[in-house]
Design a protein around this motif. Structure first.
Motif, short mmCIF file in Angstrom:
data_model
loop_
_atom_site.label_atom_id
_atom_site.label_comp_id
_atom_site.label_asym_id
_atom_site.label_seq_id
_atom_site.Cartn_x
_atom_site.Cartn_y
_atom_site.Cartn_z
N ALA A 63 1.06 -1.26 -0.08
CA ALA A 63 -0.21 -0.03 -0.45
C ALA A 63 1.07 1.21 0.08
O ALA A 63 0.72 2.12 -0.89
CB ALA A 63 -0.48 0.42 1.06
N ILE A 64 1.99 1.28 1.42
CA ILE A 64 3.15 2.77 0.63
C ILE A 64 3.58 2.68 -0.86
O ILE A 64 3.89 3.54 -0.86
CB ILE A 64 3.52 2.47 2.36
N TRP A 66 1.86 2.65 -2.93
CA TRP A 66 1.47 2.98 -4.43
C TRP A 66 1.36 4.45 -3.95
O TRP A 66 1.67 4.61 -5.87
CB TRP A 66 0.05 2.36 -3.99
N ASP A 67 1.82 5.08 -3.49
CA ASP A 67 2.16 6.26 -3.43
C ASP A 67 3.59 6.64 -2.81
O ASP A 67 3.53 8.03 -2.03
CB ASP A 67 1.03 6.76 -2.22
N LEU A 116 -6.46 -1.31 -4.64
CA LEU A 116 -5.55 -0.63 -5.20
C LEU A 116 -5.65 -0.13 -6.26
O LEU A 116 -6.32 1.83 -6.83
CB LEU A 116 -4.12 0.12 -4.46
N SER A 146 -5.42 0.92 3.80
CA SER A 146 -5.92 1.94 3.58
C SER A 146 -5.35 3.24 4.12
O SER A 146 -5.27 4.71 3.97
CB SER A 146 -7.42 2.24 4.20
N ARG A 149 -1.71 4.38 3.36
CA ARG A 149 -2.09 5.44 2.08
C ARG A 149 -1.59 7.15 2.66
O ARG A 149 -1.13 8.00 1.97
CB ARG A 149 -2.47 5.58 0.83
#
Length: 185
Positions: A63-64, A66-67, A116, A146, A149
């Motif tokens: 998840a991290i 991704w951003d 995502l 969630s 992010r």
């Protein structure tokens, strides 16, 4: 006095993980109530339920990534290693090498990427997750996806998200694989 205590906590985090906490220092210095809300948010982002560390960090790291392309990812990698997740597993999570991962961790990596990407393919994997860990496990994984992010978004919004870097897993230096399961970066 309370700012002093929180400042000491931030310095300890900085020293423990070699992580730049200036954005949190600025929030603390500027608006104590905003900082307290950030600290309250930590209870959601650190929720682990009854899931194994490898599963948790698979969702958190993917998840991290991704951003983020640097310090936030490195912080999570360091935390995963501290939680005794094997460096080989962490490496495979970063590279999105699901063939090298245990089945449960590979499932969570794929699920995270599909969530995502807002892909309907996540629906079938969601059923597998519920079968393995129940609705409690699904909620925990959803919190991981969630909440992690938020940190890169907060840092970029405040002007601190400017550094991309390679990720260190012990002696190995990696460029995070940001290619998603659906082909979307």
């Amino acid at each position: 006095m309370i700012r002093y205590i929180f400042n000491k906590t931030l310095v300890a985090m900085k020293n423990r993980y070699d992580y730049d906490v200036r954005y949190m220092h600025d929030i603390l210095k500027t608006d104590l109530r905003a900082f307290l809300k950030l600290m309250a948010f930590q209870t959601m982002s650190t929720h682990a339920g009854k899931l194994p560390a490898g599963v948790l960090f698979a969702a958190r790291i993917r998840a991290i990534i991704w951003d983020d392309c640097g310090p936030c990812t490195q912080l999570l990698v360091n935390m995963a290693l501290e939680a005794k997740v094997s460096p080989d597993i962490v490496h495979a999570i970063i590279d999105r090498d699901t063939d090298s991962l245990p089945q449960d961790i590979a499932l969570v990596v794929r699920f995270t990427e599909l969530v995502l990407a807002h892909s309907p393919g996540a629906d079938d994997l969601r059923e597998e997750i519920v079968a393995l860990w129940g609705n409690e496990g699904l909620i925990t994984i959803a919190y991981c996806i969630s909440s992690y992010r938020v940190y890169p978004a907060l840092k970029y919004a405040l002007g601190y998200g400017k550094a991309c870097s390679r990720i260190q897993v012990n002696d190995l230096s990696l460029a995070p694989n940001r290619q998603s399961a659906s082909g979307v970066v």
